[in-house]
Design a protein around this motif. Structure first.
Motif, PDB file in Angstrom:
ATOM      1  N   ALA A   1      15.701 -27.615  21.245  1.00 37.35           N
ATOM      2  CA  ALA A   1      14.910 -28.232  22.318  1.00 37.35           C
ATOM      3  C   ALA A   1      13.429 -27.998  22.054  1.00 37.35           C
ATOM      4  O   ALA A   1      13.026 -26.944  21.571  1.00 37.35           O
ATOM      5  CB  ALA A   1      15.297 -27.658  23.676  1.00 37.35           C
ATOM      6  N   ILE A   2      12.654 -29.033  22.364  1.00 38.06           N
ATOM      7  CA  ILE A   2      11.198 -28.953  22.284  1.00 38.06           C
ATOM      8  C   ILE A   2      10.661 -29.221  23.680  1.00 38.06           C
ATOM      9  O   ILE A   2      10.996 -30.229  24.301  1.00 38.06           O
ATOM     10  CB  ILE A   2      10.628 -29.969  21.269  1.00 38.06           C
ATOM     11  N   GLU A   3       9.847 -28.266  24.146  1.00 42.42           N
ATOM     12  CA  GLU A   3       9.269 -28.341  25.497  1.00 42.42           C
ATOM     13  C   GLU A   3      10.331 -28.657  26.540  1.00 42.42           C
ATOM     14  O   GLU A   3      10.142 -29.480  27.430  1.00 42.42           O
ATOM     15  CB  GLU A   3       8.113 -29.336  25.513  1.00 42.42           C
ATOM     16  N   GLY A   4      11.465 -27.978  26.391  1.00 45.61           N
ATOM     17  CA  GLY A   4      12.538 -28.088  27.379  1.00 45.61           C
ATOM     18  C   GLY A   4      13.438 -29.294  27.240  1.00 45.61           C
ATOM     19  O   GLY A   4      14.374 -29.455  28.024  1.00 45.61           O
ATOM     20  N   LYS A   5      13.190 -30.160  26.268  1.00 46.46           N
ATOM     21  CA  LYS A   5      14.007 -31.364  26.116  1.00 46.46           C
ATOM     22  C   LYS A   5      14.836 -31.264  24.841  1.00 46.46           C
ATOM     23  O   LYS A   5      14.312 -30.960  23.764  1.00 46.46           O
ATOM     24  CB  LYS A   5      13.130 -32.611  26.068  1.00 46.46           C
ATOM     25  N   ALA A   6      16.138 -31.546  24.970  1.00 46.85           N
ATOM     26  CA  ALA A   6      17.039 -31.486  23.821  1.00 46.85           C
ATOM     27  C   ALA A   6      16.556 -32.442  22.734  1.00 46.85           C
ATOM     28  O   ALA A   6      16.103 -33.549  23.004  1.00 46.85           O
ATOM     29  CB  ALA A   6      18.455 -31.844  24.245  1.00 46.85           C
ATOM     30  N   VAL A   7      16.655 -31.997  21.502  1.00 48.76           N
ATOM     31  CA  VAL A   7      16.226 -32.796  20.360  1.00 48.76           C
ATOM     32  C   VAL A   7      17.248 -33.904  20.112  1.00 48.76           C
ATOM     33  O   VAL A   7      18.453 -33.652  20.066  1.00 48.76           O
ATOM     34  CB  VAL A   7      16.069 -31.896  19.114  1.00 48.76           C
ATOM     35  N   ASP A   8      16.753 -35.111  19.942  1.00 49.97           N
ATOM     36  CA  ASP A   8      17.593 -36.277  19.652  1.00 49.97           C
ATOM     37  C   ASP A   8      18.730 -36.458  20.651  1.00 49.97           C
ATOM     38  O   ASP A   8      19.787 -36.989  20.320  1.00 49.97           O
ATOM     39  CB  ASP A   8      18.163 -36.207  18.224  1.00 49.97           C
ATOM     40  N   LYS A   9      18.541 -35.964  21.866  1.00 47.78           N
ATOM     41  CA  LYS A   9      19.533 -36.084  22.933  1.00 47.78           C
ATOM     42  C   LYS A   9      20.903 -35.551  22.520  1.00 47.78           C
ATOM     43  O   LYS A   9      21.934 -36.009  22.974  1.00 47.78           O
ATOM     44  CB  LYS A   9      19.632 -37.542  23.403  1.00 47.78           C
ATOM     45  N   GLN A  10      20.901 -34.563  21.637  1.00 48.09           N
ATOM     46  CA  GLN A  10      22.132 -33.919  21.174  1.00 48.09           C
ATOM     47  C   GLN A  10      22.413 -32.691  22.029  1.00 48.09           C
ATOM     48  O   GLN A  10      21.494 -32.096  22.605  1.00 48.09           O
ATOM     49  CB  GLN A  10      21.987 -33.498  19.707  1.00 48.09           C
ATOM     50  N   PRO A  11      23.678 -32.271  22.111  1.00 45.98           N
ATOM     51  CA  PRO A  11      23.970 -31.035  22.849  1.00 45.98           C
ATOM     52  C   PRO A  11      23.272 -29.851  22.165  1.00 45.98           C
ATOM     53  O   PRO A  11      23.274 -29.760  20.932  1.00 45.98           O
ATOM     54  CB  PRO A  11      25.493 -30.898  22.779  1.00 45.98           C
ATOM     55  N   VAL A  12      22.687 -28.973  22.955  1.00 51.81           N
ATOM     56  CA  VAL A  12      21.915 -27.865  22.382  1.00 51.81           C
ATOM     57  C   VAL A  12      22.791 -26.893  21.612  1.00 51.81           C
ATOM     58  O   VAL A  12      22.299 -26.185  20.733  1.00 51.81           O
ATOM     59  CB  VAL A  12      21.075 -27.125  23.450  1.00 51.81           C
ATOM     60  N   ASP A  13      24.089 -26.862  21.906  1.00 49.17           N
ATOM     61  CA  ASP A  13      24.983 -25.943  21.196  1.00 49.17           C
ATOM     62  C   ASP A  13      25.422 -26.506  19.839  1.00 49.17           C
ATOM     63  O   ASP A  13      26.075 -25.811  19.069  1.00 49.17           O
ATOM     64  CB  ASP A  13      26.178 -25.551  22.035  1.00 49.17           C
ATOM     65  N   GLY A  14      25.103 -27.738  19.553  1.00 53.33           N
ATOM     66  CA  GLY A  14      25.441 -28.346  18.265  1.00 53.33           C
ATOM     67  C   GLY A  14      26.939 -28.497  18.041  1.00 53.33           C
ATOM     68  O   GLY A  14      27.378 -28.765  16.926  1.00 53.33           O
ATOM     69  N   GLY A  15      27.734 -28.283  19.071  1.00 58.58           N
ATOM     70  CA  GLY A  15      29.184 -28.384  18.927  1.00 58.58           C
ATOM     71  C   GLY A  15      29.855 -27.059  18.612  1.00 58.58           C
ATOM     72  O   GLY A  15      31.080 -26.991  18.470  1.00 58.58           O
ATOM     73  N   GLY A  16      29.070 -26.004  18.541  1.00 63.04           N
ATOM     74  CA  GLY A  16      29.646 -24.673  18.278  1.00 63.04           C
ATOM     75  C   GLY A  16      29.996 -23.962  19.568  1.00 63.04           C
ATOM     76  O   GLY A  16      29.664 -24.426  20.669  1.00 63.04           O
ATOM     77  N   LYS A  17      30.690 -22.836  19.428  1.00 58.31           N
ATOM     78  CA  LYS A  17      31.062 -22.040  20.597  1.00 58.31           C
ATOM     79  C   LYS A  17      29.938 -21.057  20.901  1.00 58.31           C
ATOM     80  O   LYS A  17      29.538 -20.269  20.041  1.00 58.31           O
ATOM     81  CB  LYS A  17      32.359 -21.296  20.344  1.00 58.31           C
ATOM     82  N   VAL A  18      29.411 -21.122  22.127  1.00 55.75           N
ATOM     83  CA  VAL A  18      28.305 -20.254  22.529  1.00 55.75           C
ATOM     84  C   VAL A  18      28.789 -18.806  22.526  1.00 55.75           C
ATOM     85  O   VAL A  18      29.837 -18.474  23.090  1.00 55.75           O
ATOM     86  CB  VAL A  18      27.763 -20.649  23.914  1.00 55.75           C
ATOM     87  N   ALA A  19      28.017 -17.958  21.856  1.00 51.03           N
ATOM     88  CA  ALA A  19      28.403 -16.565  21.658  1.00 51.03           C
ATOM     89  C   ALA A  19      28.129 -15.679  22.860  1.00 51.03           C
ATOM     90  O   ALA A  19      28.656 -14.582  22.946  1.00 51.03           O
ATOM     91  CB  ALA A  19      27.681 -16.007  20.443  1.00 51.03           C
ATOM     92  N   GLY A  20      27.304 -16.119  23.754  1.00 53.07           N
ATOM     93  CA  GLY A  20      26.927 -15.303  24.900  1.00 53.07           C
ATOM     94  C   GLY A  20      25.446 -15.486  25.194  1.00 53.07           C
ATOM     95  O   GLY A  20      24.814 -16.405  24.694  1.00 53.07           O
ATOM     96  N   ASP A  21      24.926 -14.592  26.008  1.00 56.51           N
ATOM     97  CA  ASP A  21      23.542 -14.666  26.450  1.00 56.51           C
ATOM     98  C   ASP A  21      22.705 -13.673  25.638  1.00 56.51           C
ATOM     99  O   ASP A  21      22.958 -12.468  25.679  1.00 56.51           O
ATOM    100  CB  ASP A  21      23.491 -14.323  27.946  1.00 56.51           C
ATOM    101  N   ALA A  22      21.708 -14.179  24.937  1.00 58.06           N
ATOM    102  CA  ALA A  22      20.846 -13.318  24.104  1.00 58.06           C
ATOM    103  C   ALA A  22      19.999 -12.388  24.956  1.00 58.06           C
ATOM    104  O   ALA A  22      19.402 -11.443  24.433  1.00 58.06           O
ATOM    105  CB  ALA A  22      19.966 -14.167  23.206  1.00 58.06           C
ATOM    106  N   CYS A  23      19.933 -12.609  26.253  1.00 56.63           N
ATOM    107  CA  CYS A  23      19.141 -11.766  27.141  1.00 56.63           C
ATOM    108  C   CYS A  23      19.920 -10.525  27.617  1.00 56.63           C
ATOM    109  O   CYS A  23      19.341  -9.662  28.265  1.00 56.63           O
ATOM    110  CB  CYS A  23      18.685 -12.564  28.368  1.00 56.63           C
ATOM    111  N   LYS A  24      21.192 -10.454  27.302  1.00 59.44           N
ATOM    112  CA  LYS A  24      21.997  -9.302  27.749  1.00 59.44           C
ATOM    113  C   LYS A  24      22.238  -8.337  26.622  1.00 59.44           C
ATOM    114  O   LYS A  24      22.271  -8.633  25.486  1.00 59.44           O
ATOM    115  CB  LYS A  24      23.331  -9.788  28.301  1.00 59.44           C
TER     116      LYS A  24
END
Length: 193
Positions: free
Chosen positions: A170-193
């Motif tokens: 994402a650039i300035e809060g908007k997903a690039v090329d209107k693609q899902p931000v996860d790219g189709g992968g499984k989200v591993a968790g929250d990097a803030c925790k």
């Protein structure tokens, strides 16, 4: 007066000193040795100037991110490569979300490889957070062995498939090329925790 002449002819020498009533002047001391020039502190030289390159939305790296075998523990040789990503993030403040992708080779069980890829992507995201980047700038995802880029039947191919990728999500809060931000992968968790 013959005595004076005899002394003169006998080769006598005489020296006279005149006292003027003043103390003898001592010669000035020799100038002090020049102080040695201060030695410059040797600073460690960087091995090379690191700059980032993009291929599409992917940050290209000169080498792999390396982990201990079957572990998500980063090896020290990964620092040099990850510093390029750090530099990229410092220069590209407009990138508000960077996808960190973990991939494995096909050795072992599919489920174990999926979990390992997620843990590795999260380790990398946390390394970047430790460098001072906002944890909200990262989405760590794992693909396991599902996206090989080389033949898993050769050692070289397996090495290429064990990889970590960095993609602008994402650039300035908007997903690039209107693609899902996860790219189709499984989200591993929250990097803030």
């Amino acid at each position: 007066m013959m005595v004076g002449t005899a002394a003169a002819t006998a080769g006598c020498t005489a020296s006279a000193s005149f006292n003027t009533g003043k103390e003898p002047v001592a010669e000035p001391p020799p100038p002090p040795e020049p102080a040695p020039e201060p030695k410059e502190e040797k600073k460690p030289r960087p091995r090379f100037k690191m700059t980032f390159k993009l291929k599409g939305n992917q940050v290209e790296l000169p080498g792999p991110v390396v982990f201990e075998t079957n572990s998500d523990k980063l090896l020290p040789e990964s620092d040099e490569v990850l510093n390029i990503v750090d530099d990229f993030l410092k220069q590209r403040k407009d990138v508000t979300l960077l996808r960190v992708e973990g991939h494995t080779d096909s050795d072992g069980e599919d489920a174990a490889n999926q979990t390992l890829s997620e843990k590795r992507s999260m380790s990398v995201a946390r390394w970047l957070v430790a460098k001072g980047h906002d944890c909200k700038r990262f989405i760590a995802v794992g693909f396991g062995e599902s996206k090989p880029v080389a033949d898993n039947s050769t050692p070289d191919g397996k090495a290429q498939n064990r990889r970590t990728g960095f993609f602008i999500a994402a650039i300035e809060g908007k997903a690039v090329d209107k693609q899902p931000v996860d790219g189709g992968g499984k989200v591993a968790g929250d990097a803030c925790k």
